[in-house]
Enzyme design. Structure first.
Site, mmCIF file in Angstrom:
data_model
loop_
_atom_site.group_PDB
_atom_site.id
_atom_site.type_symbol
_atom_site.label_atom_id
_atom_site.label_comp_id
_atom_site.label_asym_id
_atom_site.label_seq_id
_atom_site.Cartn_x
_atom_site.Cartn_y
_atom_site.Cartn_z
ATOM 1 N N GLU A 123 0.827 -1.212 0.000
ATOM 2 C CA GLU A 123 0.000 0.000 0.000
ATOM 3 C C GLU A 123 0.864 1.267 0.000
ATOM 4 O O GLU A 123 0.391 2.349 0.360
ATOM 5 C CB GLU A 123 -0.945 0.031 1.214
ATOM 6 C CG GLU A 123 -1.787 -1.213 1.418
ATOM 7 C CD GLU A 123 -2.791 -1.501 0.297
ATOM 8 O OE1 GLU A 123 -2.882 -0.694 -0.632
ATOM 9 O OE2 GLU A 123 -3.441 -2.546 0.370
ATOM 10 N N HIS A 147 -2.615 2.188 8.588
ATOM 11 C CA HIS A 147 -3.662 1.322 8.017
ATOM 12 C C HIS A 147 -3.783 0.066 8.872
ATOM 13 O O HIS A 147 -2.778 -0.578 9.159
ATOM 14 C CB HIS A 147 -3.304 0.961 6.572
ATOM 15 C CG HIS A 147 -4.149 -0.126 5.984
ATOM 16 N ND1 HIS A 147 -5.526 -0.059 5.941
ATOM 17 C CD2 HIS A 147 -3.823 -1.309 5.410
ATOM 18 C CE1 HIS A 147 -5.990 -1.155 5.370
ATOM 19 N NE2 HIS A 147 -4.978 -1.942 5.038
ATOM 20 N N HIS A 149 -6.692 -3.367 10.214
ATOM 21 C CA HIS A 149 -7.833 -4.224 9.885
ATOM 22 C C HIS A 149 -8.658 -4.508 11.150
ATOM 23 O O HIS A 149 -8.703 -5.641 11.615
ATOM 24 C CB HIS A 149 -7.349 -5.568 9.316
ATOM 25 C CG HIS A 149 -6.615 -5.492 8.017
ATOM 26 N ND1 HIS A 149 -5.969 -6.584 7.459
ATOM 27 C CD2 HIS A 149 -6.426 -4.470 7.145
ATOM 28 C CE1 HIS A 149 -5.415 -6.235 6.305
ATOM 29 N NE2 HIS A 149 -5.666 -4.950 6.090
ATOM 30 N N GLU A 177 -18.130 11.464 22.358
ATOM 31 C CA GLU A 177 -16.831 12.062 22.025
ATOM 32 C C GLU A 177 -16.448 11.896 20.541
ATOM 33 O O GLU A 177 -15.539 12.568 20.071
ATOM 34 C CB GLU A 177 -15.724 11.444 22.886
ATOM 35 C CG GLU A 177 -15.873 11.721 24.372
ATOM 36 C CD GLU A 177 -15.399 13.115 24.775
ATOM 37 O OE1 GLU A 177 -14.258 13.452 24.462
ATOM 38 O OE2 GLU A 177 -16.178 13.851 25.405
ATOM 39 N N HIS A 218 -12.470 -4.270 4.355
ATOM 40 C CA HIS A 218 -11.007 -4.363 4.419
ATOM 41 C C HIS A 218 -10.417 -3.723 5.679
ATOM 42 O O HIS A 218 -9.728 -4.371 6.435
ATOM 43 C CB HIS A 218 -10.408 -3.726 3.144
ATOM 44 C CG HIS A 218 -8.926 -3.846 3.041
ATOM 45 N ND1 HIS A 218 -8.269 -4.071 1.857
ATOM 46 C CD2 HIS A 218 -7.945 -3.772 3.976
ATOM 47 C CE1 HIS A 218 -6.962 -4.150 2.084
ATOM 48 N NE2 HIS A 218 -6.745 -3.963 3.357
HETATM 49 P P1 13P Z 1 1.445 -5.444 3.222
HETATM 50 O O1 13P Z 1 1.968 -6.642 3.982
HETATM 51 O O2 13P Z 1 1.980 -5.415 1.804
HETATM 52 O O3 13P Z 1 1.678 -4.173 3.973
HETATM 53 O O4 13P Z 1 -0.130 -5.642 3.038
HETATM 54 C C1 13P Z 1 -0.964 -5.729 4.144
HETATM 55 C C2 13P Z 1 -2.270 -5.060 3.907
HETATM 56 O O5 13P Z 1 -2.947 -4.758 4.860
HETATM 57 C C3 13P Z 1 -2.707 -4.741 2.529
HETATM 58 O O6 13P Z 1 -3.820 -3.902 2.519
HETATM 59 ZN ZN ZN Z 2 -4.952 -3.960 4.415
#
Ligand code: 13P
Ligand code: ZN
Length: 279
Positions: A123, A147, A149, A177, A218
């Site tokens: 990413e 980023h 998950h 909040e 995602h």
């Molecule tokens: P990477 O291991 O390439 O960072 O990918 C993980 C991910 O969350 C892709 O969206």
């Molecule tokens: Zn990801």
């Protein structure tokens, strides 16, 4: 000799990775983190790396279709593709990299890290394009892109319409909040193939308006000035999503919660601007 790992921004980067792992936000190699180093930090790193041969210049995106001219020549600390957040504290030099961009922002080279090979996160294009937007809008203040998950937020993307307004109101309504922490709301990117230019363009467009963007089915991208704020935003969004899912799974019809008049009052009390389109 002083090591790269002892530089304060590297220590903070590593700490965020450990906190994110402890929160359960990063199964296997899930998620990634980047930090746009200041000129002084790049200078300190360059000094420690004197005599080390940089890696070869490589396209920012493997397809060769991404450039961030606004960040030309800048230095970044970023997690490696396929690397586990859990292992960053254990072995930062194998799990992350310091990368330098070339004069037109279309190629990078590794100055430190990724010992044993590899490349920056898949990413990287999203991280750099988001950082470019935020650098321009914040006058160089916003430097962290995170980023993750988080499970409840991902679950929400299966029950809430994938629209900025629906997500913003659903999250704001869970905790008083929330509109103080993300008064501008939250953006939503429809489901797309991850990695590469297309999803990076969609995300960075939303970063013009928001500090936080949902990727349907995602995860989330957060932009912040500090590592603490990046993690704070991620934790707040995921906790709000957990409350939303808890209410939903109670099986009871939810009561109205916070009204538009309530959000207006919060905006006034906390001196934050709540966009009219969300009221
Ligand atoms: P990477 O291991 O390439 O960072 O990918 C993980 C991910 O969350 C892709 O969206
Ligand atoms: Zn990801």
């Amino acid at each position: 000799m002083k090591k790269i790992e002892s530089l304060p921004f590297v220590a903070e980067f590593v700490r965020l990775c450990s906190i994110g792992d402890a929160q359960g936000f990063h199964e296997r190699n899930g998620g990634n983190l980047s930090y746009h180093m200041t000129a002084d930090e790049a200078k300190a790193a360059r000094k420690l790396l004197a005599g080390r041969k940089p890696g070869p210049w490589t396209d920012v995106d493997p397809k060769g279709d991404v450039a961030v001219p606004g960040l030309a020549g800048e230095w970044f600390l970023v997690t490696g593709s396929g690397k586990f957040f859990r292992n960053v504290a254990y072995d930062a030099e194998a799990s992350a990299a310091i990368c330098e961009l070339d004069g037109d922002g279309s190629h990078y080279r590794v100055r430190w890290g990724l010992r044993g090979g590899g490349r920056p996160t898949s990413e990287f294009s999203s991280h750099l394009m988001n950082l470019e937007v935020k650098d321009r809008l914040s006058g160089g203040k916003v430097r962290v892109i995170y980023h993750a998950h988080p499970a409840n937020l991902i679950a929400m993307t299966y029950v809430v319409p994938l629209k900025d307004r629906d997500f913003t109101r659903a999250l704001w309504n869970t905790m008083t909040e929330c509109p103080v922490i993300f008064p501008e709301g939250i953006g939503v990117v429809k489901w797309m193939v991850p990695g590469g230019r297309e999803i990076a363009v969609s995300t960075s467009k939303l970063m013009e308006k928001y500090a936080n963007v949902v990727w349907a089915h995602h995860g989330v991208f957060c932009a912040a000035d500090t590592f603490d704020n990046a993690m704070g935003q991620m934790e707040t969004i995921e906790k709000a999503a957990r409350i939303f899912m808890l209410v939903l799974s109670s099986g009871r019809k939810p009561l109205a919660g916070i009204t538009s008049a309530g959000y207006r009052a919060i905006g006034k009390a906390f001196r934050v601007e709540i966009p009219a389109r969300f009221l």
